[in-house]
Design an enzyme around this catalytic site. Structure first.
Site, PDB file in Angstrom:
ATOM      1  N   ARG A 183       0.814  -1.235   0.000  1.00  0.00           N
ATOM      2  CA  ARG A 183       0.000   0.000   0.000  1.00  0.00           C
ATOM      3  C   ARG A 183       0.838   1.272   0.000  1.00  0.00           C
ATOM      4  NH1 ARG A 183      -3.349  -3.175   3.260  1.00  0.00           N
ATOM      5  NH2 ARG A 183      -5.105  -3.877   2.011  1.00  0.00           N
ATOM      6  N   LYS A 205       3.072  11.119 -12.098  1.00  0.00           N
ATOM      7  CA  LYS A 205       2.192  10.190 -12.841  1.00  0.00           C
ATOM      8  C   LYS A 205       2.987   8.924 -13.116  1.00  0.00           C
ATOM      9  CE  LYS A 205      -1.057  12.785 -15.732  1.00  0.00           C
ATOM     10  NZ  LYS A 205      -1.412  13.081 -17.118  1.00  0.00           N
ATOM     11  N   GLU A 223       9.896  16.576 -26.037  1.00  0.00           N
ATOM     12  CA  GLU A 223       9.117  17.022 -24.859  1.00  0.00           C
ATOM     13  C   GLU A 223       9.551  18.435 -24.434  1.00  0.00           C
ATOM     14  OE1 GLU A 223       6.516  15.386 -23.743  1.00  0.00           O
ATOM     15  OE2 GLU A 223       6.878  13.229 -23.596  1.00  0.00           O
ATOM     16  N   LYS A 278       6.770  22.237 -16.472  1.00  0.00           N
ATOM     17  CA  LYS A 278       5.989  21.071 -16.048  1.00  0.00           C
ATOM     18  C   LYS A 278       5.463  21.273 -14.624  1.00  0.00           C
ATOM     19  CE  LYS A 278       5.042  16.388 -16.067  1.00  0.00           C
ATOM     20  NZ  LYS A 278       5.336  15.068 -16.533  1.00  0.00           N
ATOM     21  N   GLU A 290      -5.136  16.518 -12.498  1.00  0.00           N
ATOM     22  CA  GLU A 290      -5.720  16.811 -13.820  1.00  0.00           C
ATOM     23  C   GLU A 290      -7.250  16.916 -13.786  1.00  0.00           C
ATOM     24  OE1 GLU A 290      -3.392  14.778 -16.852  1.00  0.00           O
ATOM     25  OE2 GLU A 290      -5.063  14.967 -18.230  1.00  0.00           O
ATOM     26  N   ARG A 301      -3.472  20.529 -16.175  1.00  0.00           N
ATOM     27  CA  ARG A 301      -2.333  19.652 -16.445  1.00  0.00           C
ATOM     28  C   ARG A 301      -2.464  18.991 -17.820  1.00  0.00           C
ATOM     29  NH1 ARG A 301       0.517  15.309 -12.308  1.00  0.00           N
ATOM     30  NH2 ARG A 301       2.007  14.597 -13.838  1.00  0.00           N
ATOM     31  N   ASN A 347      -0.487  17.460 -22.450  1.00  0.00           N
ATOM     32  CA  ASN A 347      -0.800  16.381 -23.400  1.00  0.00           C
ATOM     33  C   ASN A 347      -0.812  16.848 -24.844  1.00  0.00           C
ATOM     34  OD1 ASN A 347      -1.058  14.348 -21.540  1.00  0.00           O
ATOM     35  ND2 ASN A 347      -3.199  14.837 -21.121  1.00  0.00           N
ATOM     36  N   HIS A 394      -0.076  14.526 -27.622  1.00  0.00           N
ATOM     37  CA  HIS A 394      -0.148  13.166 -27.080  1.00  0.00           C
ATOM     38  C   HIS A 394      -1.415  12.417 -27.469  1.00  0.00           C
ATOM     39  CE1 HIS A 394       3.315  14.468 -24.880  1.00  0.00           C
ATOM     40  NE2 HIS A 394       3.427  13.321 -24.233  1.00  0.00           N
ATOM     41  N   HIS A 451      -0.146   9.102 -28.646  1.00  0.00           N
ATOM     42  CA  HIS A 451      -0.438   7.833 -27.960  1.00  0.00           C
ATOM     43  C   HIS A 451      -1.123   6.844 -28.898  1.00  0.00           C
ATOM     44  CE1 HIS A 451      -0.301   9.488 -23.548  1.00  0.00           C
ATOM     45  NE2 HIS A 451       0.887   9.266 -24.052  1.00  0.00           N
ATOM     46  N   HIS A 460       8.540   7.163 -27.909  1.00  0.00           N
ATOM     47  CA  HIS A 460       7.538   8.119 -27.417  1.00  0.00           C
ATOM     48  C   HIS A 460       7.740   9.511 -28.026  1.00  0.00           C
ATOM     49  CE1 HIS A 460       4.558   9.854 -24.791  1.00  0.00           C
ATOM     50  NE2 HIS A 460       5.437  10.730 -24.326  1.00  0.00           N
TER      51      HIS A 460
HETATM   52  N1  LIG Z   1       4.917   9.801 -16.144  1.00  0.00           N
HETATM   53  C1  LIG Z   1       4.935  10.852 -16.947  1.00  0.00           C
HETATM   54  O1  LIG Z   1       4.550  11.971 -16.566  1.00  0.00           O
HETATM   55  C2  LIG Z   1       5.469  10.697 -18.338  1.00  0.00           C
HETATM   56  C3  LIG Z   1       5.757  11.835 -19.114  1.00  0.00           C
HETATM   57  C4  LIG Z   1       6.345  11.656 -20.363  1.00  0.00           C
HETATM   58  C5  LIG Z   1       6.613  10.361 -20.816  1.00  0.00           C
HETATM   59  N2  LIG Z   1       6.296   9.294 -20.041  1.00  0.00           N
HETATM   60  C6  LIG Z   1       6.594   7.918 -20.480  1.00  0.00           C
HETATM   61  O2  LIG Z   1       8.018   7.776 -20.584  1.00  0.00           O
HETATM   62  C7  LIG Z   1       8.275   6.684 -21.471  1.00  0.00           C
HETATM   63  C8  LIG Z   1       9.412   7.034 -22.387  1.00  0.00           C
HETATM   64  O3  LIG Z   1      10.566   7.267 -21.612  1.00  0.00           O
HETATM   65  P1  LIG Z   1      12.031   7.166 -22.266  1.00  0.00           P
HETATM   66  O4  LIG Z   1      12.032   7.898 -23.539  1.00  0.00           O
HETATM   67  O5  LIG Z   1      12.981   7.522 -21.217  1.00  0.00           O
HETATM   68  O6  LIG Z   1      12.103   5.631 -22.688  1.00  0.00           O
HETATM   69  P2  LIG Z   1      12.911   4.356 -22.144  1.00  0.00           P
HETATM   70  O7  LIG Z   1      12.819   4.219 -20.689  1.00  0.00           O
HETATM   71  O8  LIG Z   1      12.395   3.225 -22.969  1.00  0.00           O
HETATM   72  O9  LIG Z   1      14.418   4.668 -22.570  1.00  0.00           O
HETATM   73  C9  LIG Z   1      14.749   4.718 -23.938  1.00  0.00           C
HETATM   74  C10 LIG Z   1      15.884   3.737 -24.266  1.00  0.00           C
HETATM   75  O10 LIG Z   1      17.101   4.247 -23.740  1.00  0.00           O
HETATM   76  C11 LIG Z   1      17.762   3.252 -22.926  1.00  0.00           C
HETATM   77  N3  LIG Z   1      18.501   4.023 -21.927  1.00  0.00           N
HETATM   78  C12 LIG Z   1      18.035   4.639 -20.812  1.00  0.00           C
HETATM   79  N4  LIG Z   1      18.997   5.379 -20.242  1.00  0.00           N
HETATM   80  C13 LIG Z   1      20.107   5.228 -20.995  1.00  0.00           C
HETATM   81  C14 LIG Z   1      21.432   5.751 -20.927  1.00  0.00           C
HETATM   82  N5  LIG Z   1      21.781   6.642 -19.993  1.00  0.00           N
HETATM   83  N6  LIG Z   1      22.325   5.359 -21.861  1.00  0.00           N
HETATM   84  C15 LIG Z   1      21.973   4.503 -22.853  1.00  0.00           C
HETATM   85  N7  LIG Z   1      20.733   3.987 -22.993  1.00  0.00           N
HETATM   86  C16 LIG Z   1      19.818   4.343 -22.064  1.00  0.00           C
HETATM   87  C17 LIG Z   1      16.634   2.389 -22.432  1.00  0.00           C
HETATM   88  O11 LIG Z   1      17.088   1.089 -22.081  1.00  0.00           O
HETATM   89  C18 LIG Z   1      15.721   2.359 -23.653  1.00  0.00           C
HETATM   90  O12 LIG Z   1      16.193   1.414 -24.587  1.00  0.00           O
HETATM   91  C19 LIG Z   1       6.983   6.423 -22.212  1.00  0.00           C
HETATM   92  O13 LIG Z   1       6.410   5.221 -21.736  1.00  0.00           O
HETATM   93  C20 LIG Z   1       6.102   7.598 -21.851  1.00  0.00           C
HETATM   94  O14 LIG Z   1       4.730   7.266 -21.847  1.00  0.00           O
HETATM   95  C21 LIG Z   1       5.748   9.443 -18.821  1.00  0.00           C
HETATM   96 ZN   LIG Z   2       5.121  12.560 -23.293  1.00  0.00          ZN
END
Ligand SMILES: NC(=O)c1ccc[n+]([C@@H]2O[C@H](COP(=O)([O-])OP(=O)(O)OC[C@H]3O[C@@H](n4cnc5c(N)ncnc54)[C@H](O)[C@@H]3O)[C@@H](O)[C@H]2O)c1
Ligand SMILES: [Zn+2]
Length: 357
Positions: free
Chosen positions: A113, A135, A177, A219, A229, A237, A241, A244, A248, A261
């Site tokens: 929890r 999030k 972003e 942000k 949101e 918030r 998006n 997005h 998405h 992404h």
């Molecule tokens: N929670 C939120 O508010 C929010 C906001 C924006 C995006 N997101 C989510 O974030 C995700 C995308 O995140 P991302 O782009 O970081 O993707 P990811 O976590 O898949 O990383 C991208 C790639 O880079 C590799 N990697 C990570 N760090 C590295 C480093 N330092 N050196 C070499 N390789 C490395 C990972 O293994 C992966 O292959 C999506 O699922 C998206 O929906 C969430």
């Molecule tokens: Zn995003």
């Protein structure tokens, strides 16, 4: 930029530290203050964590990428923690990109929890966006991030030295972003990016840190105003998006394989800017200026699937939509966003047919 920057948010009860070459010390400090620390580490990250002195740290290495955000991987990680005797005084530390942060945040908010957790984002995208705001979530075959919670990390460490190993494609994904933040809220930031994008994409550390800081502050502005949101106005918030709704749907359509992404939301932002222009909200000059910048930075701007009916069906599955009406966060100027409510799905299909490559 100073050698470190500390942003403490009392309302969200979270803090963000921007500091170089600090990952091992950050983890050691956590270990000194907590009984048991589970570090969940992206297996692609080649880092020499100098933490062997602390005997209460357990490292769990996981393969990351969008396919991490599934029920199966959630089950694997939670069961592994339980087998390793996780207790209420344990804390989790995610060292990885946005996919790892989203999964670990969800795990932290549900196991026993709720456990405290910390984020060390290692991609540009996670440093400027996903590690801020609390999030989290996993995907379902019906759409992206459909299961998750709002749950703030205790501390976030942004260390740009970890970005040196990040592939160019992922740097661009994070840049998308950053541009989004400028487009929805800050015209002068967009002008600054027009001047500095090249240096930023080549990881110039001064430019990078300024862009990360400015992005985080935009942000945080929305998260502070509207953490869960609920709002339906300019301070919602949901403005974050922008790009997005379409983005998405594209990611989900391609089963999280063809586009990452940032690429999906780049196409999403340009498409939604074109919709905004079609609706008479965004001027053609500004639309051209945005597209020119995206092209200069080699951000994707179009995908053939945009004109297909099946994309519309994916749009209707978005959390923000119901009864075949689709809500968009659009921009009416560079640096200004608005909430555009309830566009009918047939109408959008028609608009998308007018959109040119
Ligand atoms: N929670 C939120 O508010 C929010 C906001 C924006 C995006 N997101 C989510 O974030 C995700 C995308 O995140 P991302 O782009 O970081 O993707 P990811 O976590 O898949 O990383 C991208 C790639 O880079 C590799 N990697 C990570 N760090 C590295 C480093 N330092 N050196 C070499 N390789 C490395 C990972 O293994 C992966 O292959 C999506 O699922 C998206 O929906 C969430
Ligand atoms: Zn995003």
């Amino acid at each position: 930029m100073q050698n470190k920057l500390y942003i403490k948010d009392k309302k969200l009860n979270t803090s963000i530290l921007i500091k170089k070459n600090h990952i091992s010390n950050f983890i050691i400090n956590i270990a000194k203050k907590n009984e048991k620390v589970f570090c969940i580490l992206d297996s692609k990250i080649n880092i020499n964590l100098n933490i062997s002195r602390q005997k209460n740290i357990k490292i769990i290495s996981v393969k990351c990428g969008e396919r991490l955000k599934t029920f199966d991987r959630y089950k694997n990680l939670t069961e592994k923690l339980i087998r390793s005797d996780v207790n209420r005084k344990s804390v989790l530390v995610a060292i990885g990109g946005g996919t790892l942060g989203d999964l670990v945040g969800f795990v932290a908010s549900t196991v026993l929890r709720g456990l405290d957790f910390f984020l060390i984002p290692t991609t540009l995208l996670s440093q400027v966006d996903s590690s801020i705001g609390g999030k989290n979530g996993i995907n379902t075959p019906y759409g992206k991030n459909l299961i998750g919670t709002f749950y703030q990390p205790k501390d976030v460490l942004i260390d740009i030295s970890i970005l040196n190993s990040l592939p160019k494609r992922e740097i661009r994904s994070g840049y998308a972003e950053i541009v989004k933040h400028a487009l929805i809220k800050d015209y002068s930031f967009f002008c600054w990016l027009e001047k500095n994008a090249d240096r930023l994409l080549n990881l110039n550390k001064y430019i990078l840190e300024e862009a990360i800081y400015r992005s985080i502050m935009i942000k945080l502005f929305y998260v502070r105003k509207d953490e869960k949101e609920f709002l339906l106005n300019k301070n919602s918030r949901a403005m974050l998006n922008f790009g997005h709704t379409i983005g998405h749907a594209l990611e989900s359509h391609y089963n999280y394989k063809k586009l990452n992404h940032g690429e999906a939301i780049s196409i999403g932002m340009v498409t939604e800017a074109k919709i905004s222009n079609y609706l008479g909200l965004l001027s053609s000059n500004e639309l051209e200026r945005i597209i020119t910048h995206f092209q200069k930075c080699k951000l994707k701007i179009f995908d053939n699937i945009i004109k297909e009916k099946l994309l519309i069906e994916k749009l209707v599955k978005d959390k923000k939509n119901f009864l075949d009406k689709i809500n968009f966060s659009l921009i009416d100027k560079i640096g200004s966003s608005i909430f555009y409510k309830k566009l009918d799905k047939n109408n959008i299909y028609k608009i998308l047919q007018y959109i040119n490559v």
